[in-house]
Write a protein that holds these residues in place. Structure first.
Motif, short mmCIF file in Angstrom:
data_model
loop_
_atom_site.label_atom_id
_atom_site.label_comp_id
_atom_site.label_asym_id
_atom_site.label_seq_id
_atom_site.Cartn_x
_atom_site.Cartn_y
_atom_site.Cartn_z
N CYS A 170 6.69 34.74 10.72
CA CYS A 170 6.47 36.12 11.16
C CYS A 170 7.24 37.01 10.18
O CYS A 170 7.89 36.50 9.26
N CYS A 171 7.17 38.29 10.32
CA CYS A 171 7.83 39.29 9.46
C CYS A 171 7.19 39.40 8.07
O CYS A 171 7.71 40.11 7.22
N LEU A 172 6.07 38.71 7.82
CA LEU A 172 5.40 38.88 6.53
C LEU A 172 4.83 40.29 6.39
O LEU A 172 4.59 40.75 5.28
N ASP A 173 4.65 40.98 7.53
CA ASP A 173 4.13 42.34 7.50
C ASP A 173 5.23 43.39 7.69
O ASP A 173 4.95 44.56 7.88
N GLU A 174 6.48 42.96 7.60
CA GLU A 174 7.62 43.88 7.77
C GLU A 174 7.83 44.68 6.49
O GLU A 174 7.89 44.11 5.40
N ARG A 175 7.93 46.00 6.62
CA ARG A 175 8.20 46.82 5.45
C ARG A 175 9.66 46.64 5.04
O ARG A 175 10.55 46.61 5.87
N GLY A 176 9.88 46.52 3.73
CA GLY A 176 11.23 46.36 3.21
C GLY A 176 11.21 46.32 1.70
O GLY A 176 10.15 46.31 1.08
N THR A 177 12.40 46.28 1.12
CA THR A 177 12.53 46.27 -0.34
C THR A 177 13.04 44.92 -0.84
O THR A 177 12.57 44.41 -1.85
N TYR A 178 14.01 44.34 -0.12
CA TYR A 178 14.65 43.11 -0.57
C TYR A 178 14.36 41.97 0.40
O TYR A 178 14.11 42.21 1.59
N GLY A 179 14.42 40.76 -0.10
CA GLY A 179 14.15 39.63 0.77
C GLY A 179 14.79 38.34 0.29
O GLY A 179 15.26 38.23 -0.84
N GLY A 180 14.78 37.39 1.19
CA GLY A 180 15.19 36.03 0.87
C GLY A 180 14.24 35.10 1.60
O GLY A 180 13.86 35.37 2.74
N ALA A 181 13.83 34.02 0.96
CA ALA A 181 12.88 33.10 1.58
C ALA A 181 13.21 31.68 1.15
O ALA A 181 13.75 31.47 0.06
N ALA A 182 12.88 30.72 2.02
CA ALA A 182 13.13 29.31 1.70
C ALA A 182 12.09 28.45 2.39
O ALA A 182 11.57 28.81 3.45
N MET A 183 11.81 27.31 1.77
CA MET A 183 10.93 26.28 2.34
C MET A 183 11.62 24.94 2.15
O MET A 183 11.94 24.56 1.03
N VAL A 184 11.86 24.25 3.26
CA VAL A 184 12.55 22.96 3.19
C VAL A 184 11.70 21.91 3.89
O VAL A 184 11.25 22.12 5.02
N LYS A 185 11.49 20.79 3.24
CA LYS A 185 10.69 19.69 3.80
C LYS A 185 11.52 18.94 4.84
O LYS A 185 12.61 18.46 4.56
N GLY A 186 10.97 18.85 6.04
CA GLY A 186 11.60 18.06 7.10
C GLY A 186 10.83 16.77 7.31
O GLY A 186 9.92 16.44 6.55
N ARG A 187 11.17 16.03 8.35
CA ARG A 187 10.50 14.75 8.64
C ARG A 187 9.02 14.94 8.95
O ARG A 187 8.20 14.08 8.68
N ASP A 188 8.67 16.11 9.54
CA ASP A 188 7.31 16.30 10.03
C ASP A 188 6.57 17.48 9.40
O ASP A 188 5.49 17.85 9.84
N GLY A 189 7.13 18.09 8.37
CA GLY A 189 6.46 19.22 7.72
C GLY A 189 7.45 20.15 7.06
O GLY A 189 8.62 19.81 6.88
N TRP A 190 6.99 21.34 6.71
CA TRP A 190 7.79 22.32 6.00
C TRP A 190 8.33 23.38 6.95
O TRP A 190 7.61 23.92 7.77
N TYR A 191 9.61 23.67 6.80
CA TYR A 191 10.30 24.68 7.59
C TYR A 191 10.56 25.89 6.70
O TYR A 191 11.19 25.78 5.65
N CYS A 192 10.05 27.04 7.13
CA CYS A 192 10.14 28.26 6.32
C CYS A 192 11.06 29.28 6.99
O CYS A 192 11.11 29.36 8.22
N CYS A 193 11.73 30.06 6.17
CA CYS A 193 12.55 31.17 6.67
C CYS A 193 12.37 32.36 5.74
O CYS A 193 12.37 32.20 4.52
N LEU A 194 12.19 33.54 6.32
CA LEU A 194 12.05 34.78 5.56
C LEU A 194 12.98 35.82 6.15
O LEU A 194 12.99 36.05 7.35
N LEU A 195 13.78 36.45 5.29
CA LEU A 195 14.66 37.53 5.69
C LEU A 195 14.26 38.77 4.92
O LEU A 195 14.08 38.71 3.69
N VAL A 196 14.08 39.90 5.61
CA VAL A 196 13.61 41.14 4.99
C VAL A 196 14.64 42.23 5.22
O VAL A 196 15.10 42.44 6.34
N ARG A 197 14.97 42.95 4.15
CA ARG A 197 15.89 44.08 4.25
C ARG A 197 15.25 45.30 3.59
O ARG A 197 14.75 45.23 2.50
#
Length: 197
Positions: A170-197
């Protein structure tokens, strides 16, 4: 005859002075698609321009380091330029749904998905990049498909997601200028995190 020799000497001197300018290319970095044409108004020869382009393109090669999730220790996955890729695991395109988003880093992939919705690209924020990687690593280690809680590091929005490899939160449609994102492979798939500022 004397005038021809003088003109030849002048032409040779001009060529050498142009080459001297072309040789001093230290510190010049080109963005993708850019070419070196002149330095201080003096045209650069093709060989010198090629040296700069070769050096610039080789400096942008990304290499991913491993992340030690056994003790919640996170080593940053980074390129030779110091830009965090924040992709941990072997991410390859497949025929599964949500297989792949274009981009070299997790934030590039998030920006690809933002662009599909008509939103501008986020500029990488090193602190948010580190925090996104930490959160995605913890989620992957625990197979936890929700917010893990804790600080947002100054971000106004946090998105989390679980996919087969495409960047999705979620938050892919959040308006902002700066961000941080990560994708980490787990046992059952990919875990994503997005931070928007």
């Amino acid at each position: 005859m004397l005038s021809k020799i003088t003109l030849t000497h002048c032409a040779v001197l001009l060529l050498f002075s142009g080459a001297a300018y072309g040789v001093n290319v230290e510190g010049i970095k080109l963005a993708p698609g850019e070419r070196l044409v002149a330095i201080d108004g003096v045209p650069v020869d093709a060989a010198t321009a090629a040296k700069v382009e070769t050096r610039t393109s080789s400096a942008t090669t990304h290499t991913v380091k491993k992340v030690d999730t056994s003790a919640d220790k996170v080593a940053t996955a980074e390129s030779t330029e110091g830009t965090a890729t924040n992709i941990v695991g072997n991410l390859v395109r497949s025929s599964k749904s949500f297989s792949h988003s274009d981009g070299a880093t997790a934030l590039d992939k998030a920006n690809t998905e933002r662009a599909k919705q008509g939103f501008g690209a986020l500029v990488p924020d090193p602190a948010l990049q580190r925090l996104a990687l930490r959160k995605a690593t913890i989620a992957a280690k625990r197979s936890f498909k929700n917010h893990i809680g804790g600080s947002l590091g100054g971000a106004k929005c946090e998105g989390v997601g679980f996919t087969n490899g495409r960047f999705l939160t979620c938050c892919l449609d959040e308006r902002g200028t700066y961000g941080g994102a990560a994708m980490v492979k787990g046992r059952d798939g990919w875990y994503c995190c997005l931070l928007v500022r």
